[in-house]
Design a protein around this motif. Structure first.
Motif, short mmCIF file in Angstrom:
data_model
loop_
_atom_site.label_atom_id
_atom_site.label_comp_id
_atom_site.label_asym_id
_atom_site.label_seq_id
_atom_site.Cartn_x
_atom_site.Cartn_y
_atom_site.Cartn_z
N ARG A 102 -22.83 84.93 9.98
CA ARG A 102 -21.37 84.93 9.92
C ARG A 102 -20.80 83.79 9.05
O ARG A 102 -19.84 84.00 8.31
N TYR A 103 -21.37 82.60 9.15
CA TYR A 103 -20.78 81.45 8.48
C TYR A 103 -21.64 81.00 7.31
O TYR A 103 -22.86 80.91 7.42
N LEU A 104 -20.97 80.71 6.21
CA LEU A 104 -21.64 80.22 5.02
C LEU A 104 -21.02 78.87 4.65
O LEU A 104 -19.80 78.75 4.53
N GLN A 110 -16.73 69.43 -3.16
CA GLN A 110 -15.76 70.51 -3.01
C GLN A 110 -16.29 71.56 -2.03
O GLN A 110 -16.04 72.76 -2.18
N GLY A 111 -17.01 71.11 -1.03
CA GLY A 111 -17.65 72.02 -0.08
C GLY A 111 -16.66 72.83 0.72
O GLY A 111 -15.47 72.52 0.80
N ALA A 112 -17.18 73.90 1.32
CA ALA A 112 -16.33 74.78 2.11
C ALA A 112 -17.15 75.48 3.17
O ALA A 112 -18.35 75.73 2.98
N LEU A 113 -16.52 75.77 4.29
CA LEU A 113 -17.11 76.58 5.35
C LEU A 113 -16.38 77.91 5.34
O LEU A 113 -15.16 77.96 5.50
N TYR A 114 -17.15 78.99 5.15
CA TYR A 114 -16.56 80.31 4.92
C TYR A 114 -17.00 81.27 6.01
O TYR A 114 -18.18 81.32 6.36
N ASP A 115 -16.04 82.00 6.56
CA ASP A 115 -16.33 83.05 7.54
C ASP A 115 -16.52 84.35 6.77
O ASP A 115 -15.55 84.91 6.23
N THR A 116 -17.76 84.83 6.70
CA THR A 116 -18.03 86.02 5.89
C THR A 116 -17.51 87.29 6.55
O THR A 116 -17.40 88.32 5.89
N THR A 117 -17.22 87.23 7.85
CA THR A 117 -16.69 88.42 8.54
C THR A 117 -15.21 88.63 8.24
O THR A 117 -14.76 89.71 7.90
N LYS A 119 -13.63 86.90 5.86
CA LYS A 119 -13.40 86.48 4.47
C LYS A 119 -12.37 85.36 4.41
O LYS A 119 -11.41 85.38 3.64
N THR A 120 -12.58 84.35 5.25
CA THR A 120 -11.64 83.24 5.38
C THR A 120 -12.33 81.93 5.06
O THR A 120 -13.43 81.66 5.53
N ASP A 121 -11.67 81.11 4.25
CA ASP A 121 -12.15 79.76 3.96
C ASP A 121 -11.61 78.86 5.07
O ASP A 121 -10.46 78.44 5.06
N LEU A 122 -12.46 78.55 6.04
CA LEU A 122 -12.03 77.77 7.20
C LEU A 122 -11.71 76.33 6.81
O LEU A 122 -10.81 75.71 7.39
N SER A 123 -12.42 75.80 5.82
CA SER A 123 -12.16 74.43 5.38
C SER A 123 -10.78 74.31 4.77
O SER A 123 -10.03 73.37 5.05
N GLU A 124 -10.41 75.28 3.96
CA GLU A 124 -9.10 75.25 3.31
C GLU A 124 -7.98 75.38 4.34
O GLU A 124 -6.93 74.74 4.21
N GLY A 277 0.39 87.20 3.14
CA GLY A 277 -0.79 86.93 3.97
C GLY A 277 -2.09 86.87 3.22
O GLY A 277 -3.16 86.76 3.83
N GLY A 278 -2.02 86.90 1.89
CA GLY A 278 -3.24 86.82 1.10
C GLY A 278 -3.56 85.38 0.74
O GLY A 278 -2.96 84.43 1.24
N GLU A 279 -4.54 85.23 -0.14
CA GLU A 279 -4.93 83.92 -0.61
C GLU A 279 -4.68 83.84 -2.11
O GLU A 279 -5.05 84.74 -2.85
#
Length: 294
Positions: A102-104, A110-117, A119-124, A277-279
């Motif tokens: 689930r998480y990448l 410039q790291g990021a934690l991404y929810d692949t389910t 499609k959300t950049d949790l860090s941002e 609601g987009g990015e």
């Protein structure tokens, strides 16, 4: 939003495109893809990946990367030094994927934690909330504002009087306003505290007509040297804490970054997308800050 993650995984890799379909087990069709049929639809081709037994953490890691971009090449997947994660080498970069896929996590500055389910950049998301609170410390009275009568959107922009992209943006200020965008400038002398750039921005902020002084400074017209009680250094500090690495830095009302310089129409489109609601993935250009500046 600035995302090395998107640059790595969201953009189609040139090497994968150049190689095209290959034989053997290294390349397979993406899930659900069909071979070209009577309608001449082209097959979706994936980049290389190591073999992995089904329903294993390695297989889930590969699937997670594939969900973001099926065409990147995955050179290796193995146990990570972080418990519960796999380490994957993707296009020459290290990424970590949770064992459930689930998480990448992309490490680095410039790291990021991404929810692949989702499609959300949790860090941002976290950084946006922090930025929103940080810039609240700069009163609107301490910003230099160019706004239409009834703006649809308001953006806060860390700017510098010397940077080329800041000047280009300011040269189109009337068109941003016509697009319904209010611009609230905040000071970020990118050459650092004590520099000539810093002194020039203090002169702008101490001018009786800040808008004219800022416009003059960005057009290489002389601005009388002034000093007064000002917030330029405080604004610079907040810019650093907000994660600024180049100017201009455009921040939407929710605290998310909308890239560097964007032409007026493209900035309006990015803000419309955010409102829906987009990015708004950044594609804007910036001038880097000096090493001594932060």
């Amino acid at each position: 939003m600035k995302r090395v993650l998107f640059a790595l995984l969201g953009a189609i890799s040139l090497s994968a495109c150049a190689q095209g379909p290959q034989s053997g087990g290294d390349v397979a069709k993406a899930p659900g893809a069909q071979a070209a049929s009577a309608n001449k639809a082209a097959p979706i081709v994936t980049g290389r990946a190591p073999n992995a037994a089904a329903n294993t953490p390695e297989a889930r890691a590969i699937a997670a990367v594939r969900s973001l971009n099926p065409r990147v090449e995955i050179d290796k997947v193995r146990a990570a030094p972080i418990p519960g994660f796999r380490e994957a080498i993707v296009q020459g970069q290290v990424v970590y994927v949770s064992d459930d896929g689930r998480y990448l996590f992309l490490p680095g500055p410039q790291g990021a934690l991404y929810d692949t389910t989702t499609k959300t950049d949790l860090s941002e998301q976290s950084l946006a909330a922090i930025r929103k609170d940080l810039i609240k410390a700069i009163p609107v009275s301490e910003r230099i504002v160019f706004a239409p009568p009834n703006p649809k959107y308001t953006v806060s922009i860390f700017t510098d009087v010397e940077c080329g992209y800041c000047r280009k943006l300011h040269s189109e200020i009337a068109e941003y306003n016509r697009q319904g965008i209010a611009i609230q400038y905040m000071a970020f002398p990118r050459m650092g505290i004590g520099s000539e750039d810093h002194k020039k921005m203090i002169s702008v902020w101490c001018a009786p007509d800040r808008k004219k002084a800022l416009t003059d400074a960005k057009n290489d017209r002389p601005v009388p040297a002034r000093d007064c009680k000002n917030t330029v250094s405080m604004q610079y500090d907040i810019g650093q804490r907000a994660g600024l690495t180049g100017t201009p830095m455009i921040i939407a009302e929710d605290g998310s970054t909308v890239g560097g310089y964007l032409p007026p129409q493209r900035l309006r489109e990015a803000l419309d997308k955010l409102a829906q609601g987009g990015e708004a993935a950044p594609a804007g250009a910036t001038d880097p800050v000096a090493a001594t500046g932060g």
